[in-house]
Design an enzyme around this catalytic site. Structure first.
Site, PDB file in Angstrom:
ATOM      1  N   SER A  23       0.867  -1.187   0.000  1.00  0.00           N
ATOM      2  CA  SER A  23       0.000   0.000   0.000  1.00  0.00           C
ATOM      3  C   SER A  23       0.894   1.224   0.000  1.00  0.00           C
ATOM      4  CB  SER A  23      -0.872   0.020   1.255  1.00  0.00           C
ATOM      5  OG  SER A  23      -0.109   0.427   2.380  1.00  0.00           O
ATOM      6  N   ASP A  24       0.327   2.402  -0.181  1.00  0.00           N
ATOM      7  CA  ASP A  24       1.107   3.602   0.099  1.00  0.00           C
ATOM      8  C   ASP A  24       0.935   3.913   1.587  1.00  0.00           C
ATOM      9  OD1 ASP A  24       2.766   5.755  -0.096  1.00  0.00           O
ATOM     10  OD2 ASP A  24       1.862   6.566  -1.903  1.00  0.00           O
ATOM     11  N   TRP A  25       1.652   4.910   2.040  1.00  0.00           N
ATOM     12  CA  TRP A  25       1.730   5.247   3.464  1.00  0.00           C
ATOM     13  C   TRP A  25       0.330   5.399   4.077  1.00  0.00           C
ATOM     14  CZ3 TRP A  25       6.144   6.411   6.559  1.00  0.00           C
ATOM     15  CH2 TRP A  25       5.864   7.033   7.777  1.00  0.00           C
ATOM     16  N   ASP A  26      -0.047   4.487   4.924  1.00  0.00           N
ATOM     17  CA  ASP A  26      -1.315   4.551   5.669  1.00  0.00           C
ATOM     18  C   ASP A  26      -2.549   4.552   4.758  1.00  0.00           C
ATOM     19  OD1 ASP A  26      -2.505   4.591   8.191  1.00  0.00           O
ATOM     20  OD2 ASP A  26      -2.808   6.748   8.168  1.00  0.00           O
TER      21      ASP A  26
END
Ligand code: BGC
Length: 756
Positions: free
Chosen positions: A281-284
């Site tokens: 995923s991307d950050w959070d």
């Protein structure tokens, strides 16, 4: 614990017998999986940041305990061998199954040796050099235990307002794909288990560059045809080149966040492209699907992302906390968890992390080696784009040679800012490694017995005018003034979208004042995006786009300004005249009421007819088109010839036919130079409208003065197919026009019919 040790030993024994066979690898993976608890499995899917956060901050600090408990499979933002080895020892020696960690970092345009920003790298049109740069970046990162980079960023970026255009290869999917593959080859090398290889990560999947209004993280609406035609090809190219991982994007795509988009992650990536690496995923971004509004509870966010096809959770921690309940309830099948774990463990095995989890002692980073600097300098030199070079006293203003005894004034804070030269995402780049334009120009002036004066004049942000007087004073006493203007690096990259693309008011004011002194001005533009330097394009005699050139900024610029090297960079993103033209890109569709070029170049709104597709207060034409770039010499193209008179769609689609287009390219000036010959096509009479031009080939050609070389491009199925009205990727009966030209707006076409 006993079981862990036994397994570890048995694994080592197997290892000694047949370390690299596929069946051994599979057996080892399955053996591990069988012994893993659900928590340990989910640990492998969990990634946390253990260094400087690269997104909204984290407050966690219990990594040691979590690693020992097998709750973390990967860490990001660890930057050096000491830190990496510290965590790795806990994972390998203290966790029950001894599974090594995978360390990921944003190694975007270099690790320690910082190259030009990616938009600049793309302006070289030199994939082979980009491959070399990413290989060096891989070697430097791997020596510190970093075996995974979140690069290449392969988002197609058609809007200069978007800050991340600086990380991209610009607006074109064909060039973008060629460059994307080069990064992947460079990072991953021939073999992943070579200790100098690192995993590539093609990001951000997909459509992130189409953020509405160019505003960071904004939503995107992209038809399936344009998604496939424009935004997906560089990702597909990365998958074809063996990229081990992909990162999902922050944006929502046609209403569904890319993070939990089963069409892109499931249908396209896994089913159509048969991608067998893993997706992070991307950050959070898993938690952020709640803010998007498609999940009202963390468990729904985690379940949707996971079932859509996202294997690893960067930062949100929701896989760890939510998936156990979802597995127990049967909402998430254990088989799917196993698949994701397999993919992640397979990457660790491929890298040889089980055998060699630690870095070599003494992996400290000394001064930059000469070859690294040399490569950084070459890439910087080839990334510069000469936008304008008018005569001054009978000769083009640049290069500044042959005007001996001259005095030079250098103005602008960016000329003296090592930090800005590193651009955004500078990994372990150090300002102390940077040679600035000021330092390099001072040195060259001393060697050439020229008078050199520097004045800060103006910062790239802020309202301070106190430096104007000094800048004007040195300008008046000089024979030539070099002005270093543009953006601060922090105004580019992630979370740095801009609604204005002009120089700041103060920069513009000083530029106008210096030009008004009557002294010849060379404008060196530092920027992470196209800027609307429309005034400068009219009134400043010479403009060199320098992007953010990296550690060798100064030497590369000085060698270019003095003609030791001849600029050969070409734009990969269109420069607009006004921000209101954005998104502005060359490969657009026509309209039913196109504007004749002659009308567009007239003065709106008085000339030409009114009811055409245009602005009443601005031209349609860009300031500088895609592909544009001047040289200190000149190039001419002969009329084109085609290898045949007709083509058939049936033969093209069976892969049996193609047409070759040829031209003679001559260096018609007095200096050696390198031209980027670009091949464009246009198809009309097709079932769906095709762009007014599309790049289908390019070649860097070095030419001595007076020399002529033959350039040719072959157009076959791959070059002439498109997503047609039935969403089939095919060539169709149509009319084909072809150009070989110096940019996307010049040249005369040849034409050929494509029959049934
Ligand atoms: C960016 C990614 C990056 C990640 C990790 C995110 O904010 O969008 O491109 O790889 O942070 O640093």
């Amino acid at each position: 614990m006993k079981l862990g040790v036994a397994l570890y030993l048995s694994v080592l024994t197997v290892n000694a017998q047949a370390p690299s066979s596929a069946s051994w690898r599979k057996a080892r993976l399955e053996a591990l999986l069988q012994h893993m608890t659900l928590d340990e499995k989910l640990g492998q899917l969990n990634q946390y940041s253990a260094g400087e956060p690269t997104g909204p901050g984290t407050t966690r600090d219990s990594y040691d305990v979590m690693i020992a408990e097998g709750k973390i499979g990967s860490l990001l933002n660890v930057t050096n061998a000491k830190q990496a080895d510290k965590y790795q020892r806990i994972a390998v020696e203290k966790s029950r199954l001894h599974i090594p960690l995978l360390f990921g970092l944003d190694v975007i345009h270099g690790f320690r040796t910082i190259f030009p920003i990616n938009l600049g790298l793309s302006a070289t049109w030199a994939p082979a050099l980009i491959e070399k740069a990413s290989r060096l970046a891989a070697e430097e990162a791997a020596a510190q235990g970093i075996r995974w980079t979140f690069s290449p960023m392969v988002d197609i970026a058609r809007d200069a307002r978007w800050g991340r255009i600086s990380e991209s290869a610009g607006e074109d999917p064909y060039l973008g794909s060629a460059i994307a593959k080069a990064y992947v080859r460079g990072y991953q090398g021939d073999r992943l288990d070579n200790p100098t290889s690192i995993l590539a990560c093609a990001k951000h999947f997909a459509g992130y560059g189409a953020a509405e209004g160019g505003r960071e993280y904004n939503t995107t609406e992209i038809s399936e045809r344009s998604l496939r035609q424009t935004y997906l090809p560089p990702f597909h190219a990365c998958v074809g080149a063996g990229a081990a991982t992909l990162m999902a994007a922050f944006n929502s795509l046609n209403g569904v966040p890319a993070t939990s988009n089963s069409f892109t992650l499931g249908e396209i990536l896994r089913k159509e492209w048969r991608f067998n690496g893993f997706v992070v995923s991307d950050w959070d971004s898993i938690r952020e699907t709640m803010a998007h509004g498609i999940a009202n509870r963390p468990s729904i966010a985690a379940g949707k992302a996971f079932l859509a096809g996202l294997d690893m959770d960067m930062e949100s921690g929701l896989y760890l906390s939510e998936l156990p309940t979802l597995v127990q309830s049967g909402a998430v099948p254990m088989a799917r968890i196993n698949d994701s774990v397999r993919r992640i463990l397979a990457a660790k095995l491929d890298l040889g992390l089980f055998e060699n989890p630690y870095t070599q002692p003494n992996a400290s980073i000394g001064p930059l080696p000469a070859q690294a600097r040399q490569l950084a300098r070459t890439l910087a030199e080839e990334s510069f784009v000469l936008l304008k070079n008018q005569p001054y006293q009978g000769l083009p203003l640049l290069p500044l040679v042959g005007r001996s005894g001259q005095s030079i004034a250098l103005v602008g804070a960016l000329a003296d800012s090592a930090q800005d030269m590193l651009g955004s995402w500078s990994a372990q780049g150090r300002t102390s490694d940077v040679t600035t334009l000021r330092a390099a120009l001072a040195e060259r002036a001393a060697q050439g017995k020229m008078l050199f004066r520097y004045a800060r004049g103006v910062d790239s942000v802020g309202d301070d005018e106190t430096g104007f007087e000094e800048a004007l004073a040195i300008a008046k006493r000089a024979d030539v003034v070099v002005m270093a203007l543009g953006e601060k690096a922090q105004f580019t990259g992630e979370a740095a979208s801009r609604a204005h693309l002009d120089l700041t008011e103060k920069q513009q004011k000083l530029l106008e004042a210096v030009v008004a002194t009557g002294k010849p001005v060379v404008l060196v533009l530092f920027s992470g995006r196209p800027l609307t330097v429309t005034w400068a394009a009219q009134f400043v005699p010479a403009i060199l786009e320098a992007w953010f050139p990296g550690v060798e900024a100064g030497p590369a610029l000085v060698r270019t300004l003095f003609g030791d090297v001849n600029p050969s960079g070409h734009l990969t993103a269109t420069f607009p005249r006004s921000v209101g033209q954005e998104p502005l890109y060359y490969n657009a569709l026509a309209t039913g009421r196109p504007v004749p070029a002659a009308v567009d170049l007239g003065k709106p709104p008085d000339s030409g007819s009114r009811f055409v597709s245009r602005y009443v207060d601005e031209l349609n034409a860009p300031l500088f088109p895609f592909g544009y770039g001047l040289s200190y010499t000149t190039f001419t193209y002969s009329p084109l010839t085609l290898s045949r008179e007709a083509l058939s769609a049936t033969a093209l689609n069976s892969g049996r036919s193609s047409v070759t287009v040829r031209a003679d390219l001559t260096n018609s000036g007095r200096r050696p130079g390198t031209e980027v010959a670009q091949c464009y096509i246009r198809l009309t009479g097709t079932s769906v409208a095709r762009p007014v031009r599309e790049l289908r080939g390019f070649q860097r050609v070095e030419l001595a003065p007076g020399q002529t070389k033959h350039v040719e491009f072959t157009l076959g199925r791959d070059e002439l197919s498109f997503w047609n009205i039935d969403m089939k990727y095919l060539a169709e009966p149509s009319f084909l026009q072809v150009w070989i030209a110096s940019d996307s707006a010049s040249g005369l076409p040849a034409a050929i019919s494509i029959t049934k």
